[in-house]
Design a protein around this motif. Structure first.
Motif, PDB file in Angstrom:
ATOM      1  N   SER A  45      48.143 -21.250  18.361  1.00  0.00           N
ATOM      2  CA  SER A  45      48.124 -20.280  19.458  1.00  0.00           C
ATOM      3  C   SER A  45      47.666 -20.933  20.760  1.00  0.00           C
ATOM      4  O   SER A  45      48.093 -20.560  21.845  1.00  0.00           O
ATOM      5  CB  SER A  45      47.172 -19.121  19.131  1.00  0.00           C
ATOM      6  OG  SER A  45      47.568 -18.474  17.962  1.00  0.00           O
TER       7      SER A  45
ATOM      8  N   ASP B  27      61.362 -19.651  20.057  1.00  0.00           N
ATOM      9  CA  ASP B  27      60.084 -19.235  20.648  1.00  0.00           C
ATOM     10  C   ASP B  27      59.644 -17.875  20.113  1.00  0.00           C
ATOM     11  O   ASP B  27      58.468 -17.679  19.788  1.00  0.00           O
ATOM     12  CB  ASP B  27      60.200 -19.167  22.179  1.00  0.00           C
ATOM     13  CG  ASP B  27      60.259 -20.560  22.797  1.00  0.00           C
ATOM     14  OD1 ASP B  27      59.777 -21.507  22.143  1.00  0.00           O
ATOM     15  OD2 ASP B  27      60.806 -20.699  23.905  1.00  0.00           O
ATOM     16  N   LYS B  31      56.355 -17.046  17.751  1.00  0.00           N
ATOM     17  CA  LYS B  31      55.382 -16.018  18.112  1.00  0.00           C
ATOM     18  C   LYS B  31      55.154 -15.065  16.926  1.00  0.00           C
ATOM     19  O   LYS B  31      54.015 -14.799  16.534  1.00  0.00           O
ATOM     20  CB  LYS B  31      55.920 -15.236  19.322  1.00  0.00           C
ATOM     21  CG  LYS B  31      54.848 -14.651  20.195  1.00  0.00           C
ATOM     22  CD  LYS B  31      55.459 -13.946  21.397  1.00  0.00           C
ATOM     23  CE  LYS B  31      54.691 -12.670  21.673  1.00  0.00           C
ATOM     24  NZ  LYS B  31      55.337 -11.820  22.680  1.00  0.00           N
ATOM     25  N   ASN B  35      51.845 -14.518  14.239  1.00  0.00           N
ATOM     26  CA  ASN B  35      51.295 -13.221  13.824  1.00  0.00           C
ATOM     27  C   ASN B  35      51.242 -13.116  12.306  1.00  0.00           C
ATOM     28  O   ASN B  35      50.289 -12.579  11.735  1.00  0.00           O
ATOM     29  CB  ASN B  35      52.156 -12.075  14.377  1.00  0.00           C
ATOM     30  CG  ASN B  35      52.032 -11.951  15.887  1.00  0.00           C
ATOM     31  OD1 ASN B  35      51.086 -12.475  16.482  1.00  0.00           O
ATOM     32  ND2 ASN B  35      52.979 -11.267  16.510  1.00  0.00           N
TER      33      ASN B  35
END
Lengths: 294, 294
Positions: A45, B27, B31, B35
């Motif tokens: 992250s 991308d 992401k 998560n």
């Protein structure tokens, strides 16, 4: 390089592989494993550059499970010992060859040694395959250009080592480079190393010091020559050098994106989809790729 | 079952595999992937039972990337269509066989269908291999005991389906069970399903309704028959049944540890080290394992 989505599970998997190999107690390994998952989330992250993330996650992992260092030490020693026994078979491949042909065979042997990688989740490390070395050509081949430089001699060459066992075969190429009148500075990693990469001890055990002008370390245990981490000594040697030869995927990932101001030759076998597609080749081929830093 | 350390990267890997297949933008996938890593950390920290964790992480993943549902729908349809074309070849294996020999061949066909699993990281799903079905014996074999029960007829059998394509081969065993005078209630998962597991639609596309007395769902999309989630209707059918036949690893992981008060037969190919060692067999063998609930 900026990581791709496939890199996330790959880096996590390699950490779990070493963890499972080094920590026998399943509950303890699960607990450490979950810490690694959390840390992976935080690092991916926060940062973009893959070799930096992999380095930090490896360091965190060996902090949590120091027995991983011993695990890799055993693996590396066993690998070097086994491969030293077949080094003479590789040397035999050079017999009768001269000039560029001899040089190219030494290049192929050094690249074939890159099959020993333990740092790719979807890939099982393999010993060098002599028949493959003979039959397989380079898929990207800038060897003629490299040869035209080194065959004149008098070049200072920085040779960035990769896996410990692989160094046994790098020794053969380093010997050729020295015989052509160049000075090779072989570069290992600082203890405790990164995965199964060669540290100074490993490089010496693999016999690199018998052929290279000098064997040094980067001054850091990072997965490549991270400029914010390496020693002043290494930086000076780098600055003085005329050519860089970099082995393996991690050096390609990092070094191909920084400016070093001198010709850099990457010798590797791409072992994952991400690197293969960056090089626009299939996985598992032999690559000698030149990048000229401006 | 309580998860082992190896289950952590396995569950994460399967989520990344479906994510990478369903979401093309790297991308965006990264992401969502991060998560998923975070959610995996939370679920593995909070819960112990693997099939529960896998279910919750899958549900979270398809919330984040709903196109995964379409991805599995395409994979399942394509798989059922392809396998229906080879169903007659499997039926030919039964020709000329009678009694227990015929029943056991049908059992082997149904187990071989379990090779289609997409839910194990280290395993690539495979189509049924007819030669293997002929040559491979059961490594754990409680088929004689099952045959002695079902050959008398008049049994109500709950048949828990697993992967969608696999149902094409379950149809063959279900047909044999019905021909012996039993009533088979085939049980699929509720939409949107779990991974490539059969939902009611898939079971019907695979032709199960032509052979079974009834085809129902568990009333939930969970990876097994989680008793806190399944429908009242399913629970009633379960209660009325005499025998349970459960296909695949997830049902083994969950059902083998709950008390259902009736004989349960697990038909599966263990595809990971954890399940193989629980059953004390090698990976990739055929297993028909009986557990009697007290």
């Amino acid at each position: 390089m900026k990581y791709r989505v496939r890199c996330i599970p790959c880096v996590i998997n390699v950490r779990f592989k070493e963890l499972i190999n080094a920590v026998q107690d399943d509950d303890l390994a699960s607990k450490i494993g979950l810490n690694i998952v959390k840390k992976a989330y935080e690092l991916f992250s926060k940062f973009d550059e893959l070799t930096h993330i992999a380095t930090l996650l490896f360091r965190y992992t060996i902090e949590q499970a120091p027995s991983i260092i011993d695990y890799y030490r055993r693996v590396k020693e066993e690998s070097i010992r086994r491969l030293l026994k077949m080094q003479h078979k590789c040397l035999r491949l050079l017999e009768g060859l001269e000039g560029y042909n001899r040089f190219k065979m030494a290049i192929k042997i050094a690249i074939a040694g890159n099959a020993l990688d333990m740092g790719v989740a979807e890939y099982e490390p393999k010993d060098i395959d002599l028949r493959e070395v003979l039959e397989k050509d380079l898929r990207i081949d800038h060897s003629m250009e490299l040869y035209s430089m080194v065959s004149k001699g008098n070049k200072k060459i920085i040779y960035l080592l990769d896996n410990a066992g692989e160094a046994v075969f790098d020794a053969i190429l380093i010997n050729e480079l020295e015989t052509l009148g160049n000075k090779v500075i072989a570069v290992a990693k600082e203890e405790p190393g990164f995965q199964n990469d060669a540290t100074l001890n490993d490089a010496i055990m693999a016999g690199i010091d018998k052929y290279a002008t000098e064997v040094i370390t980067t001054g850091t245990s990072a997965s490549s020559i991270h400029l914010d981490e390496v020693s002043k000594h290494f930086l000076e040697k780098l600055k003085e050098s005329d050519i860089i030869i970099a082995k393996g995927m991690a050096h390609f990932e990092y070094v191909s994106e920084i400016e070093l101001g001198k010709p850099t030759y990457f010798l590797l076998i791409p072992k994952c989809d991400v690197i293969a597609s960056m090089l626009n080749v299939e996985k598992h081929v032999y690559v000698l790729y030149k990048k000229t830093h401006q």
